[in-house]
Design a protein around this motif. Sequence first.
Motif, short mmCIF file in Angstrom:
data_model
loop_
_atom_site.label_atom_id
_atom_site.label_comp_id
_atom_site.label_asym_id
_atom_site.label_seq_id
_atom_site.Cartn_x
_atom_site.Cartn_y
_atom_site.Cartn_z
N TRP A 176 -6.77 8.87 7.03
CA TRP A 176 -6.52 10.36 8.36
C TRP A 176 -7.53 11.27 7.45
O TRP A 176 -7.33 12.63 8.07
CB TRP A 176 -5.35 10.11 8.56
CG TRP A 176 -3.94 10.32 6.33
CD1 TRP A 176 -4.30 9.49 6.50
CD2 TRP A 176 -4.28 12.08 5.81
NE1 TRP A 176 -3.72 9.51 4.89
CE2 TRP A 176 -3.76 11.00 4.36
CE3 TRP A 176 -5.21 12.79 5.83
CZ2 TRP A 176 -3.68 12.05 3.72
CZ3 TRP A 176 -4.10 13.24 5.37
CH2 TRP A 176 -3.91 12.88 3.42
N ARG A 177 -8.03 11.24 6.21
CA ARG A 177 -8.64 12.07 5.43
C ARG A 177 -9.91 12.83 6.29
O ARG A 177 -10.33 13.76 5.59
CB ARG A 177 -8.62 12.01 4.56
CG ARG A 177 -6.79 11.59 3.42
CD ARG A 177 -7.24 10.86 1.83
NE ARG A 177 -8.37 10.20 2.40
CZ ARG A 177 -7.81 9.38 1.29
NH1 ARG A 177 -6.74 9.35 0.08
NH2 ARG A 177 -7.96 7.61 1.05
N ARG A 178 -10.61 11.78 6.60
CA ARG A 178 -11.73 12.25 7.87
C ARG A 178 -11.38 12.71 8.72
O ARG A 178 -12.43 13.07 9.70
CB ARG A 178 -11.96 11.00 8.03
CG ARG A 178 -11.88 10.07 6.83
CD ARG A 178 -13.36 8.26 6.69
NE ARG A 178 -14.33 9.09 6.30
CZ ARG A 178 -15.64 8.31 5.61
NH1 ARG A 178 -15.75 7.27 7.22
NH2 ARG A 178 -16.45 8.92 5.29
N VAL A 179 -9.96 13.45 9.42
CA VAL A 179 -10.33 13.72 10.43
C VAL A 179 -9.89 15.07 9.62
O VAL A 179 -8.92 15.70 9.48
CB VAL A 179 -8.97 12.97 11.36
CG1 VAL A 179 -8.77 13.66 13.04
CG2 VAL A 179 -8.91 12.05 11.60
N HIS A 180 -10.61 16.18 10.86
CA HIS A 180 -10.42 17.68 10.17
C HIS A 180 -10.24 17.93 11.41
O HIS A 180 -10.74 17.91 12.68
CB HIS A 180 -11.70 17.95 10.35
CG HIS A 180 -12.39 17.51 9.02
ND1 HIS A 180 -11.62 17.38 7.53
CD2 HIS A 180 -13.35 16.44 9.18
CE1 HIS A 180 -12.83 16.79 6.83
NE2 HIS A 180 -14.02 16.62 7.11
N CYS A 181 -9.23 19.44 11.61
CA CYS A 181 -8.38 20.05 12.81
C CYS A 181 -9.61 20.83 13.06
O CYS A 181 -10.51 21.28 12.57
CB CYS A 181 -7.76 20.75 12.23
SG CYS A 181 -5.91 19.14 11.68
N ALA A 182 -9.79 20.88 14.62
CA ALA A 182 -10.45 22.07 15.56
C ALA A 182 -10.23 22.91 15.09
O ALA A 182 -8.82 23.40 15.18
CB ALA A 182 -10.30 21.27 16.97
N LYS A 183 -11.10 24.47 14.77
CA LYS A 183 -10.49 25.60 14.55
C LYS A 183 -10.15 26.38 16.04
O LYS A 183 -10.53 25.65 16.30
CB LYS A 183 -11.52 26.14 14.60
CG LYS A 183 -12.78 26.07 12.74
CD LYS A 183 -13.08 26.32 12.21
CE LYS A 183 -13.79 26.13 11.26
NZ LYS A 183 -14.04 26.41 10.20
N GLU A 184 -8.89 27.11 15.91
CA GLU A 184 -8.80 27.37 16.91
C GLU A 184 -9.49 28.52 17.59
O GLU A 184 -10.15 29.02 16.46
CB GLU A 184 -7.47 28.29 16.87
CG GLU A 184 -6.28 27.19 17.01
CD GLU A 184 -4.96 27.80 16.96
OE1 GLU A 184 -4.79 28.39 18.07
OE2 GLU A 184 -3.96 26.96 16.14
N ALA A 185 -10.11 28.38 18.98
CA ALA A 185 -10.84 30.02 19.45
C ALA A 185 -9.87 30.71 20.09
O ALA A 185 -8.88 29.87 20.82
CB ALA A 185 -11.70 28.72 20.45
N PRO A 186 -9.64 32.18 20.24
CA PRO A 186 -9.18 32.80 20.85
C PRO A 186 -9.82 32.60 22.47
O PRO A 186 -10.38 31.86 22.82
CB PRO A 186 -9.75 34.36 20.56
CG PRO A 186 -11.34 33.87 20.10
CD PRO A 186 -11.56 32.46 19.37
N ALA A 187 -8.41 32.72 23.25
CA ALA A 187 -8.68 33.01 24.31
C ALA A 187 -9.75 33.41 25.34
O ALA A 187 -10.03 35.06 24.54
CB ALA A 187 -7.62 32.70 25.12
N PRO A 188 -10.39 32.71 26.40
CA PRO A 188 -11.51 34.04 26.74
C PRO A 188 -10.79 34.90 26.97
O PRO A 188 -9.32 34.91 27.81
CB PRO A 188 -11.96 32.49 27.55
CG PRO A 188 -11.38 31.36 27.92
CD PRO A 188 -10.38 31.76 27.33
N ALA A 189 -11.87 35.68 27.44
CA ALA A 189 -10.74 37.62 28.12
C ALA A 189 -11.77 38.00 29.15
O ALA A 189 -12.33 37.02 29.63
CB ALA A 189 -11.18 38.79 27.36
N LEU A 190 -10.63 37.87 30.06
CA LEU A 190 -10.51 38.05 31.49
C LEU A 190 -11.56 39.34 31.94
O LEU A 190 -11.66 40.00 31.68
CB LEU A 190 -9.56 38.04 32.80
CG LEU A 190 -8.59 37.09 32.68
CD1 LEU A 190 -7.60 38.04 33.63
CD2 LEU A 190 -8.99 35.93 33.28
N PRO A 191 -12.90 38.76 32.43
CA PRO A 191 -13.84 39.98 32.92
C PRO A 191 -13.42 41.18 33.86
O PRO A 191 -12.72 40.82 34.54
CB PRO A 191 -14.68 38.96 33.39
CG PRO A 191 -13.60 38.29 34.71
CD PRO A 191 -13.31 37.92 33.68
N GLY A 192 -14.09 42.16 32.72
CA GLY A 192 -13.44 43.19 34.03
C GLY A 192 -12.60 44.70 32.93
O GLY A 192 -12.21 45.13 32.63
#
Length: 118
Positions: free
Chosen positions: A102-118
Motif C-alpha cells: 500500500w505504500r506504493r499508492v499515492h493519493c491524488a491531489k485534489e483539484a479545485p472544481a472548475p468555475a462556471l464561465p461568465g
Amino acid sequence: MIGPTGAVRVMVATKPVDFRKGAEGLAALVRETIHCDPFDSGIYVFRARRADRIKLVFWDGAGVRLFAKRLEDGEFRWPKIEDGVMRLSAAQFSVLLEGLDWRRVHCAKEAPAPALPG
C-alpha cells in the motif's frame, strides 16, 4: 469485492493485537487504543504478530462486522511496529487487502472544481 469509496475513514493500529479477540473485543480496542467510536462510519484494521493475518471491524448500521483474512502466500505490508495509529486512503486500503504494498499508492491531489464561465 467492491472496495470503499474515498469518503471512508480507515484507521490502522500499528501494534499487533491478540487475534483470539472477536468483534466485541476489537471494538473495545477501537475505544481504548485508537480512541475512536467503533460505531461511527470508520473501518478499523488490526494485525496479528504474523504479518499474513488481518482483521477489520466496522459498524454497518445494524451491527458490528468482523472481517478476517489470511494470506496463503506472502504477507501484508505493515508500517513499523510501534504504539500508534495511522490513516489510510480508500485506495491504499484496497491495495492492503489484496496483499500488495500500500505504500506504493499515492493519493491524488485534489483539484479545485472548475468555475462556471461568465
